[in-house]
Design an enzyme around this catalytic site. Structure first.
Site, mmCIF file in Angstrom:
data_model
loop_
_atom_site.group_PDB
_atom_site.id
_atom_site.type_symbol
_atom_site.label_atom_id
_atom_site.label_comp_id
_atom_site.label_asym_id
_atom_site.label_seq_id
_atom_site.Cartn_x
_atom_site.Cartn_y
_atom_site.Cartn_z
ATOM 1 N N LYS A 159 0.816 -1.219 0.000
ATOM 2 C CA LYS A 159 0.000 0.000 0.000
ATOM 3 C C LYS A 159 0.852 1.274 0.000
ATOM 4 O O LYS A 159 0.394 2.328 -0.414
ATOM 5 C CB LYS A 159 -0.980 -0.041 1.160
ATOM 6 C CG LYS A 159 -2.005 -1.163 0.935
ATOM 7 C CD LYS A 159 -3.160 -1.131 1.865
ATOM 8 C CE LYS A 159 -4.254 -2.085 1.422
ATOM 9 N NZ LYS A 159 -3.880 -3.508 1.592
HETATM 10 C C1 LIG Z 1 -4.609 -4.560 0.998
HETATM 11 C C2 LIG Z 1 -3.873 -5.833 0.872
HETATM 12 C C3 LIG Z 1 -4.264 -6.828 -0.050
HETATM 13 C C4 LIG Z 1 -5.505 -6.710 -0.908
HETATM 14 O O1 LIG Z 1 -5.410 -5.736 -1.892
HETATM 15 P P1 LIG Z 1 -6.737 -5.198 -2.621
HETATM 16 O O2 LIG Z 1 -6.287 -4.065 -3.461
HETATM 17 O O3 LIG Z 1 -7.658 -4.756 -1.500
HETATM 18 O O4 LIG Z 1 -7.325 -6.321 -3.392
HETATM 19 C C5 LIG Z 1 -3.469 -7.972 -0.151
HETATM 20 N N1 LIG Z 1 -2.381 -8.146 0.628
HETATM 21 C C6 LIG Z 1 -1.977 -7.207 1.527
HETATM 22 C C7 LIG Z 1 -0.771 -7.487 2.377
HETATM 23 C C8 LIG Z 1 -2.703 -6.023 1.686
HETATM 24 O O5 LIG Z 1 -2.297 -5.097 2.583
#
Ligand SMILES: *Cc1c(COP(=O)(O)O)cnc(C)c1O
Length: 462
Positions: A112
Site C-alpha cells: 500500500k
Molecule cells: C490490501 C492488501 C491486499 C488486498 O489488496 P486489494 O487491493 O484490496 O485487493 C493484499 N495483501 C496485503 C498485504 C494487503 O495489505
C-alpha cells in the site's frame, strides 16, 4: 483527462477533483472517461525506463497536463525515494515458472506504500497549490492505516485521523501506526471490530455538512490515484522479464481483497500491456472466486484467516470492473447496484460469465493450504512468502499452464505477519526498522465505538 462515475450521475471532473472526491457524489466510483491506449512502439520505448521514469509516463497519460510535468516529476521522485530498494519494486525469480514482484520495500513493508506515498505527496501538493485544508479520515484493518500515516506525517496543511479496532490488528501493524509522534496524526483505537470503524467513517462521510465543514478526505482504495499508482508495477515487472529474454506468455497472480490491486492489472491490460492471464487469488473469504467461477456475486460468512488484509466480503473496487463488463453502460450499473442493495446479490448472464472467465482465472486458497505453501516454498527455494503472497503463489500453482510464466505480487513482507510464519515453525529475523518499533513509545486514544465519541475527538483535533 476527465473522470466520470460508474453510475453516470455526476458532471465529468478533472484529475485533481477526482482525487479529492474519492467516492463519486452519486455513490459510484470514478473512472477515466477514456482509457489511454499505449502502442506497441511506446511499450518498446518504455522497456528501459526506471521505476520513477515509468511512473511519470503513465501518470502523465491520466493527468494530462493538469499538473505541470516538472511538478509531477518531483512528486513521483519524492514518493519513491523513500523505498529501501533502488529498483522500488524488484522482481525475484523463485523457480523457473514463478517470479515474485516484491512490493514491500516502502516505509511500512506492505504494497500500500506504493500508492499512499504518492497520494500523501499529492494531497500535500494540492493543499499548497489551492491553499486548501486537507483532513484525512480513514479506517483500517492494519496495512492501510500505517501506510497512510507514513504518507503524510509531518506534512504541512494536512491532518490525518485513523480508526483501528482495538487489539484486533497485528502487533507490528499497531506499532507502525501508534509510534508516530507527529502532531498532525491522531490514532483512535476503537473498542469494536473493523466493520464498526468502517461504518462510523461511512456515516461521517455521508453527513455532507460535516464532511465539508471539516474538509474530510478519504484515503481508501476507491481513490482513483491509488489505482493508477498500482498499474505502474505491472508494466515494470513485465518489462523486466522481457529484458531478461523471457519468451513465454506472462501471467500475473494477485492476492485480492478489495479488488484494487487486480483492477490496476486489468487497467494495464486494457491500456495495451500484453498480460496473458490475470489470476485472482482469494483466501477463504472467496466472494470473488465464486463470482468468476459461478457468475454470482454474493457475500458469504466472514472468516478470520492468516491473511487478514484479504478478509473482505464486499470488494469496494468491484463496481469498476462491472462497469467495463457491461460495456461502460452507467445505467445498467445503477440498476445492478440497486439490485445488490435490495437482494444482496448480483447474478450475471452466461455470456457475461464467459467474458469474466476470459478476463480472470480465480482460485480460493484454504487457510491450511496457505501455511503449507509457505513451508513448502521455504523448504524448496529458501524464499519466505508472507501469508498473502502465499495465496497468490498457491493460486498460480493451481491455474498456470506448464508453458507459461507467472509473476506473483508479493503484497507484504513476512515480518508483518510473523504470527503465521511461526505456525510454520520458521524463525525469521526482523528487518531493523521493524525491530526498532518495539522500543518506541505508543501514542493513541482508546475510545468506545459510538459516533458521538468519535465526532468529539475529531472536532478537537481538526
Ligand atoms: C490490501 C492488501 C491486499 C488486498 O489488496 P486489494 O487491493 O484490496 O485487493 C493484499 N495483501 C496485503 C498485504 C494487503 O495489505
Amino acid at each position: 483527462m476527465e473522470y466520470i462515475s460508474t453510475r453516470g450521475q455526476i458532471k465529468a471532473v478533472g484529475f485533481i477533483d477526482a482525487v479529492l472526491m474519492g467516492l463519486a457524489d452519486d455513490g459510484g466510483l470514478l473512472v477515466p472517461k477514456q482509457i489511454p491506449s499505449v502502442s506497441a512502439q511506446t511499450l518498446k520505448q518504455w522497456e528501459q525506463l526506471t521505476y520513477s521514469e515509468l511512473a511519470l509516463e503513465i501518470f502523465s497519460l491520466y493527468i494530462d497536463g493538469e499538473i505541470p510535468r516538472d511538478d509531477l516529476k518531483q512528486l513521483v521522485d519524492d514518493s519513491y525515494a523513500t523505498f529501501r530498494d533502488p529498483e522500488v519494486t524488484p522482481v525475484r525469480r523463485v523457480h523457473d515458472q514463478m517470479h515474485v514482484l516484491e512490493l514491500f520495500h516502502g516505509p511500512t513493508f506492505a504494497f500500500k506504500d506504493i500508492a499512499l506515498q504518492f497520494l500523501g505527496n499529492l494531497y500535500s501538493y494540492i493543499s499548497r497549490k489551492n491553499k486548501s485544508i486537507i483532513h484525512i479520515l480513514g479506517a483500517t484493518s492494519g496495512d492501510t492505516g500505517a501506510s497512510a500515516i507514513e504518507g503524510v506525517r509531518g506534512k504541512e496543511g494536512i491532518r490525518i485521523c485513523i480508526l483501528h479496532p482495538h487489539q484486533k490488528v497485528s502487533k507490528v501493524q499497531e506499532l507502525q501506526m501508534t509510534t508516530v509522534d507527529d502532531a498532525n496524526v491522531l490514532n483512535l483505537s476503537v473498542h469494536g471490530t473493523f466493520d464498526d470503524c468502517q461504518r462510523i467513517i461511512k456515516e461521517l462521510f455521508a453527513d455532507v455538512d460535516f464532511k465539508h465543514r471539516y474538509h474530510l478526505r478519504a484515503i481508501n482504495s476507491i481513490n482513483i490515484a491509488r489505482i493508477l499508482a498500482q498499474t505502474v508495477y505491472y508494466f515494470y515487472a513485465y518489462f523486466k522479464l522481457v529484458r531478461s529474454g523471457e519468451q513465454r506468455q506472462i501471467n500475473f497472480s494477485v492476492p485480492t481483497g478489495n479488488f484494487g490491486d487486480i483492477f490496476a492489472g486489468y487497467l494495464g491490460k486494457k491500456m495495451g500491456l500484453p498480460i496473458n492471464r490475470l489470476i485472482l487469488a482469494t483466501n477463504e473469504n472467496n466472494i470473488l472466486e465464486r463470482f468468476v467461477n459461478e457468475g454470482i456475486y454474493e457475500p458469504g460468512q466472514f472468516r478470520g484467516t492468516y491473511s487478514p488484509s484479504m478478509d473482505i466480503q464486499v470488494a469496494s473496487n468491484f463496481e469498476r470492473y462491472l462497469y467495463y463488463l457491461y460495456g461502460e453502460d452507467a445505467s445498467a450499473i445503477s440498476t445492478l447496484m440497486n439490485q445488490f442493495k435490495t437482494t444482496g446479490k448480483i447474478i450475471i448472464p452466461s455470456d457475461k460469465q464467459r467474458m469474466v472467465q476470459g478476463d480472470f482465472s480465480a482460485y480460493g486458497v484454504k487457510n491450511q493450504q496457505s501455511l503449507d505453501t509457505i513451508s513448502d516454498y521455504y523448504a524448496r527455494t529458501n524464499y519466505l512468502l508472507d501469508p498473502h503472497t502465499a495465496c497468490g503463489v498457491a493460486a498460480a500453482d493451481q491455474l498456470a499452464q506448464e508453458d507459461e510464466v507467472t509473476v506473483t505480487l508479493a503484497t507484504a513482507h513476512p515480518a508483518k505477519f510473523d504470527e503465521a510464519i511461526q505456525l510454520c515453525n520458521i524463525k525469521q529475523t526482523f528487518p531493523a526498522p521493524i525491530e526498532a518499533l518495539f522500543n518506541k513509545k505508543q501514542i493513541q486514544t482508546i475510545i468506545g465505538g459510538t459516533n458521538e465519541e468519535i465526532t468529539e475527538q475529531l472536532v478537537k483535533f481538526y
